[in-house]
Write a protein that holds these residues in place. Structure first.
Motif, short mmCIF file in Angstrom:
data_model
loop_
_atom_site.label_atom_id
_atom_site.label_comp_id
_atom_site.label_asym_id
_atom_site.label_seq_id
_atom_site.Cartn_x
_atom_site.Cartn_y
_atom_site.Cartn_z
N PRO A 42 -20.09 51.85 -47.71
CA PRO A 42 -21.16 52.24 -46.79
C PRO A 42 -20.58 52.87 -45.53
O PRO A 42 -19.47 52.54 -45.11
CB PRO A 42 -21.86 50.91 -46.48
N ARG A 43 -21.32 53.78 -44.93
CA ARG A 43 -20.84 54.44 -43.72
C ARG A 43 -20.66 53.42 -42.59
O ARG A 43 -21.46 52.50 -42.45
CB ARG A 43 -21.83 55.52 -43.27
N PRO A 44 -19.59 53.56 -41.80
CA PRO A 44 -19.39 52.62 -40.68
C PRO A 44 -20.48 52.80 -39.62
O PRO A 44 -21.01 53.89 -39.43
CB PRO A 44 -18.02 53.02 -40.13
N ALA A 45 -20.79 51.70 -38.95
CA ALA A 45 -21.80 51.73 -37.88
C ALA A 45 -21.13 52.20 -36.59
O ALA A 45 -20.91 51.42 -35.66
CB ALA A 45 -22.43 50.36 -37.71
N ALA A 46 -20.80 53.49 -36.54
CA ALA A 46 -20.03 54.03 -35.42
C ALA A 46 -20.87 54.27 -34.18
O ALA A 46 -20.31 54.59 -33.12
CB ALA A 46 -19.35 55.34 -35.85
N ASP A 47 -22.19 54.15 -34.28
CA ASP A 47 -23.05 54.41 -33.12
C ASP A 47 -23.57 53.14 -32.47
O ASP A 47 -24.37 53.21 -31.54
CB ASP A 47 -24.23 55.31 -33.53
N THR A 48 -23.14 51.98 -32.94
CA THR A 48 -23.43 50.74 -32.22
C THR A 48 -22.58 50.72 -30.95
O THR A 48 -21.61 51.48 -30.83
CB THR A 48 -23.11 49.52 -33.08
N PRO A 49 -22.91 49.85 -29.97
CA PRO A 49 -22.08 49.82 -28.76
C PRO A 49 -20.60 49.61 -29.03
O PRO A 49 -19.75 50.34 -28.51
CB PRO A 49 -22.70 48.67 -27.96
N LEU A 50 -20.26 48.62 -29.88
CA LEU A 50 -18.85 48.39 -30.19
C LEU A 50 -18.30 49.53 -31.03
O LEU A 50 -17.16 49.98 -30.82
CB LEU A 50 -18.67 47.06 -30.91
N GLY A 51 -19.08 50.00 -31.98
CA GLY A 51 -18.63 51.11 -32.82
C GLY A 51 -18.32 52.35 -32.00
O GLY A 51 -17.33 53.05 -32.25
N HIS A 52 -19.13 52.63 -30.99
CA HIS A 52 -18.89 53.79 -30.12
C HIS A 52 -17.59 53.64 -29.36
O HIS A 52 -16.81 54.60 -29.24
CB HIS A 52 -20.06 53.95 -29.14
N VAL A 53 -17.33 52.43 -28.85
CA VAL A 53 -16.09 52.20 -28.10
C VAL A 53 -14.88 52.37 -29.01
O VAL A 53 -13.89 53.01 -28.64
CB VAL A 53 -16.11 50.79 -27.46
N ILE A 54 -14.95 51.82 -30.21
CA ILE A 54 -13.84 51.97 -31.15
C ILE A 54 -13.63 53.43 -31.53
O ILE A 54 -12.49 53.93 -31.58
CB ILE A 54 -14.08 51.12 -32.41
N ARG A 55 -14.72 54.15 -31.74
CA ARG A 55 -14.63 55.55 -32.17
C ARG A 55 -14.06 56.45 -31.08
O ARG A 55 -13.34 57.41 -31.36
CB ARG A 55 -16.02 56.05 -32.60
N THR A 56 -14.35 56.15 -29.83
CA THR A 56 -13.93 57.03 -28.73
C THR A 56 -12.63 56.59 -28.06
O THR A 56 -12.14 57.27 -27.15
CB THR A 56 -15.03 57.11 -27.66
#
Length: 206
Positions: A10-24
Motif C-alpha cells: 500500500p502507498r505510504p501515508a506521506a501526507d500525515t503530519p509525521l509522514g510529511h516530516v519524514i518525507r521532507t
C-alpha cells in the motif's frame, strides 16, 4: 521465498503530519548568520533525551532504561543564551553551563576534512556516552562484552533521528557529523571523563 516474487505494498501515508516530516527531512549544510530561539533549542533537546512520563522514561529508547547518553550543547547563536558549552539535564529540563567560551571552532578543527558547517551552525548538540559503563552493565551478553556499546550507538542514532525530525518540523536545518577526531572532540567537550563523543548535530536556520 522465490527471488522473483514481488508483493506490491500500500502507498505510504506521506501526507500525515509525521509522514510529511519524514518525507521532507534533508541534511542541511549551509546556515545563515541568524539565531535560533531558546524555545527551539529546548524542543530539540527534549526530542533527543527529554523525560516523557512520570517514570522518567525518555524520548529515545534505551536498553534496560540505562540512558548512557549525555548531550553537550555548544551554543554560538541562540537567543537568550550566552555563548558557551552546556550540558543538558533531562530530569530538570535545564542547561548547566560547563564553559563560557564558544566551542564550535574547536569542534570544527576536530572535524575530518573541511566541514565549515560545524563552525557556522547556530548550535552544535554533541551526543556523548559513557560506553565503558554500559559495556560493564551488559558484560555477560555476547559478543565479548561489546553488546553494551552497540546499545549506546543504537540509542545515539535514535536520539539523532528524533532531533532531525524535530528540526524539520520547526523548519530548521540540521546535519549529523560523524567524521571527527575522537580525542580532539572529547577534549573540547568533556576532558577528564570516561565519555566518548559519538555524534555532532549541527543546527541552525535554513
Amino acid at each position: 521465498m522465490p527471488q522473483d516474487l514481488r508483493i506490491p505494498l500500500p502507498r505510504p501515508a506521506a501526507d500525515t503530519p509525521l509522514g510529511h516530516v519524514i518525507r521532507t527531512r534533508r541534511s542541511v549544510r549551509q546556515f545563515p548568520d541568524a539565531p535560533i530561539m531558546l524555545a527551539e533549542l529546548a524542543q530539540l533537546l527534549w526530542a533527543a533525551q527529554g523525560v516523557t512520563d512520570g517514570e522518567g522514561k525518555r524520548a529515545a529508547p534505551s536498553a534496560a532504561a540505562q540512558y548512557p547518553l549525555r548531550l553537550y550543547v555548544a551554543a554560538g547563536n541562540v537567543s537568550e543564551l550566552p555563548q558557551g558549552l552546556y550540558v543538558y539535564e533531562p530530569q530538570q529540563h535545564a542547561l548547566a553551563q560547563v564553559r563560557s567560551d564558544d566551542q564550535r571552532p574547536a569542534l570544527a578543527e576536530a572535524a575530518i576534512g573541511s566541514q565549515p558547517w560545524v563552525r557556522e551552525a547556530a548550535v552544535v548538540i554533541a551526543i556523548a556516552a559513557d560506553v565503558a559503563a554500559i559495556e560493564a552493565h551488559f558484560a555477560e551478553q555476547q559478543p565479548d562484552g561489546r553488546r553494551g556499546a552497540r546499545y549506546a550507538y543504537m540509542e545515539a542514532g535514535a536520539a539523532s533521528e528524533n532531533v532531525h525530525l524535530q528540526a524539520t518540523a520547526l523548519d530548521l536545518g540540521m546535519v549529523l557529523v560523524g567524521g571527527f577526531d575522537d580525542a580532539a572532540a572529547d577534549a573540547a567537550l568533556h576532558p577528564g571523563t570516561n565519555e566518548e563523543t559519538i555524534a555532532l548535530l549541527c543546527l541552525g536556520r535554513k
